[in-house]
Enzyme design. Structure first.
Site, mmCIF file in Angstrom:
data_model
loop_
_atom_site.group_PDB
_atom_site.id
_atom_site.type_symbol
_atom_site.label_atom_id
_atom_site.label_comp_id
_atom_site.label_asym_id
_atom_site.label_seq_id
_atom_site.Cartn_x
_atom_site.Cartn_y
_atom_site.Cartn_z
ATOM 1 N N CYS A 155 -32.021 6.587 -79.586
ATOM 2 C CA CYS A 155 -31.160 7.311 -79.020
ATOM 3 C C CYS A 155 -29.640 6.866 -79.211
ATOM 4 O O CYS A 155 -28.631 7.059 -79.865
ATOM 5 C CB CYS A 155 -30.989 7.698 -78.188
ATOM 6 S SG CYS A 155 -31.947 6.599 -76.786
HETATM 7 N N1 LIG Z 1 -36.239 9.200 -74.278
HETATM 8 C C1 LIG Z 1 -35.789 9.147 -75.011
HETATM 9 O O1 LIG Z 1 -34.679 9.000 -74.690
HETATM 10 C C2 LIG Z 1 -35.676 8.839 -76.234
HETATM 11 C C3 LIG Z 1 -34.790 8.989 -77.705
HETATM 12 C C4 LIG Z 1 -35.136 8.379 -78.886
HETATM 13 C C5 LIG Z 1 -36.381 8.122 -79.282
HETATM 14 N N2 LIG Z 1 -37.443 8.175 -78.001
HETATM 15 C C6 LIG Z 1 -38.743 7.390 -78.335
HETATM 16 O O2 LIG Z 1 -39.935 9.020 -78.684
HETATM 17 C C7 LIG Z 1 -40.743 8.128 -78.120
HETATM 18 C C8 LIG Z 1 -41.491 8.865 -76.673
HETATM 19 O O3 LIG Z 1 -40.200 8.825 -76.019
HETATM 20 P P1 LIG Z 1 -40.564 9.386 -74.683
HETATM 21 O O4 LIG Z 1 -38.620 8.766 -73.749
HETATM 22 O O5 LIG Z 1 -40.682 10.756 -74.348
HETATM 23 O O6 LIG Z 1 -42.054 8.599 -73.699
HETATM 24 P P2 LIG Z 1 -42.466 8.934 -72.321
HETATM 25 O O7 LIG Z 1 -41.757 9.645 -71.638
HETATM 26 O O8 LIG Z 1 -43.133 7.305 -72.052
HETATM 27 O O9 LIG Z 1 -43.829 9.334 -73.613
HETATM 28 C C9 LIG Z 1 -44.363 9.215 -74.231
HETATM 29 C C10 LIG Z 1 -45.725 9.768 -74.611
HETATM 30 O O10 LIG Z 1 -46.870 9.017 -75.447
HETATM 31 C C11 LIG Z 1 -48.223 8.666 -74.549
HETATM 32 N N3 LIG Z 1 -49.078 7.751 -75.098
HETATM 33 C C12 LIG Z 1 -48.634 6.381 -74.627
HETATM 34 N N4 LIG Z 1 -49.552 5.802 -75.216
HETATM 35 C C13 LIG Z 1 -50.266 6.267 -75.773
HETATM 36 C C14 LIG Z 1 -52.096 5.934 -76.210
HETATM 37 N N5 LIG Z 1 -52.378 5.096 -76.535
HETATM 38 N N6 LIG Z 1 -52.159 7.395 -76.804
HETATM 39 C C15 LIG Z 1 -51.592 8.378 -77.083
HETATM 40 N N7 LIG Z 1 -50.601 9.142 -76.216
HETATM 41 C C16 LIG Z 1 -49.986 7.832 -75.809
HETATM 42 C C17 LIG Z 1 -47.073 9.320 -73.238
HETATM 43 O O11 LIG Z 1 -49.029 9.693 -73.147
HETATM 44 P P3 LIG Z 1 -48.758 9.679 -71.124
HETATM 45 O O12 LIG Z 1 -48.014 10.137 -70.402
HETATM 46 O O13 LIG Z 1 -50.247 9.860 -70.508
HETATM 47 O O14 LIG Z 1 -48.892 7.802 -70.836
HETATM 48 C C18 LIG Z 1 -46.961 10.174 -73.778
HETATM 49 O O15 LIG Z 1 -47.293 11.757 -73.681
HETATM 50 C C19 LIG Z 1 -40.771 6.300 -77.867
HETATM 51 O O16 LIG Z 1 -41.178 5.994 -79.437
HETATM 52 C C20 LIG Z 1 -39.490 6.338 -77.300
HETATM 53 O O17 LIG Z 1 -39.087 5.250 -77.647
HETATM 54 C C21 LIG Z 1 -37.489 8.021 -77.086
#
Ligand SMILES: NC(=O)c1ccc[n+]([C@@H]2O[C@H](COP(=O)([O-])OP(=O)(O)OC[C@H]3O[C@@H](n4cnc5c(N)ncnc54)[C@H](OP(=O)(O)O)[C@@H]3O)[C@@H](O)[C@H]2O)c1
Length: 343
Positions: free
Chosen positions: A154
């Protein structure tokens, strides 16, 4: 006869980016979501996890089962944390699936840099060369031909788009590019933590990971590629008590004085074929509300002699994550670049 829709899976569907991806994909004319998964105690309908999907998507969300997901879908979005993504990406690629990975695991071409900044051994370095950095405004030609996209971070999205045009033209003194970026709280993901409690965040504003944020090498990598020489930016991220949005204020000095109109014209020319970058008129600067839940990156520019201040605004979960992932899918699949993303 109606055309068959592309079957897509969202892995990491219970997270913030996964949820936004589902919202966007449900409105996409070319796709159907056939699988949602994450890390769950037991399978549960996604419409129970996120009631906003009631009556729109009733698939059960289960743990990640690569063979089952590969059977159900042809293109896989992974919205998993870094380190977790690289456990699954090789398997999906081996199964012949197209992959858009939203994590940081394949964004950095140098595994040593990844290991330094993310504190983990990279377990599939052989795939780094195959991953295309999915910033369509800079890499459209490669994305169109790719099966595997490393979707940008981001902060890097707003920062790189704000600097790329004059950096690419060799107009900037690259010794001193300073990026001061402010993000809403969803940037940290949905998992609970003390620092993200309402009482800790509300009526507070702070800088963190000053000049040591893990997105710095990604910005450096892409700006160095754009410049054709090594660039190391100065980068200070901030946490703002709002849900979504990133406002980046970027400072640099030009090698020679250039008028505001000339620089604006350069930005407009550079982003001529980019439907989601809007260059604002002189004296107008973007706000996060202007791009909320959109795939736009708005850019405003102030020129004072050789000094330039660029302000960019994106939605971290859209252009900074989910909608950019869909823009990449559109390009990979040969759909219109804006399909499913227009307001
Ligand atoms: N947030 C942002 O603004 C943003 C922007 C750009 C890129 N990203 C990237 O996008 C990705 C997701 O970000 P997010 O903000 O959506 O994170 P998040 O809200 O923490 O979601 C992560 C997801 O992955 C699941 N997960 C975690 N560990 C796992 C495992 N061992 N096996 C299977 N599923 C698992 C989580 O399940 P649970 O809910 O059960 O833990 C949840 O569904 C990250 O790599 C992040 O760096 C995020």
């Amino acid at each position: 006869m109606s055309k068959e829709k592309l079957k897509v899976a969202v892995v990491g569907a219970t997270g913030y980016a996964g949820c936004e991806l589902i919202k966007i994909l449900l409105g996409h004319p070319e796709v159907t979501i056939t699988s949602v998964s994450g890390k769950v105690e037991e399978a549960e309908k996604i419409s129970e996890i996120f009631p906003l999907f009631k009556g729109r998507l009733d698939l059960a969300c289960d743990n990640v089962d690569v063979p089952a997901i590969s059977k159900a879908a042809d293109l896989i979005f992974l919205a998993l944390p870094h380190k977790v993504s690289m456990l699954f990406v090789p398997e999906f690629l081996k199964a012949g699936k197209k992959v858009v990975d939203l994590s940081a695991d394949y964004r950095l071409k140098d595994a040593g840099i990844y290991e330094k900044w993310y504190g983990a051994k990279h377990t599939s370095t052989g795939l780094l060369k195959d991953a295309v950095y999915g910033l369509p405004e800079l890499h459209k030609k490669e994305i169109v031909k790719s099966k595997f996209i490393a979707n940008p971070g981001c902060y890097p999205t707003g920062s790189i788009l704000g600097c790329a045009p004059p950096v690419n033209k060799g107009l900037v003194d690259t010794e001193q590019i300073i990026i001061d970026a402010k993000s809403g709280v969803t940037g940290a993901g949905r998992a609970a933590s003390l620092a993200l409690n309402f009482a800790e965040l509300n009526e507070n504003f702070k800088a963190y990971k000053i000049n040591q944020h893990q997105h710095m090498p990604e910005i450096d990598q892409e700006l160095s590629n754009a410049a054709g020489s090594k660039i190391s930016v100065t980068f200070t991220p901030h946490l703002v008590p709002m849900n979504k949005g990133i406002l980046s204020t970027i400072y640099f000095t030009l090698k020679k004085e250039t008028g505001a109109a000339e620089l604006l014209a350069l930005y407009k020319q550079f982003y001529k074929g980019a439907p989601f970058v809007r260059i604002l008129d002189e004296g107008i600067f973007p706000e996060t509300k202007d791009v909320y839940s959109t795939n736009f990156c708005d850019i405003g520019i102030k020129v004072t002699g050789k000094r330039v201040i660029v302000v960019t605004a994106i939605d971290n979960l859209w252009k900074g994550a989910a909608s950019q992932a869909v823009q990449n899918m559109n390009l990979m699949m040969g759909y219109g670049e804006t399909a499913g993303l227009a307001l």
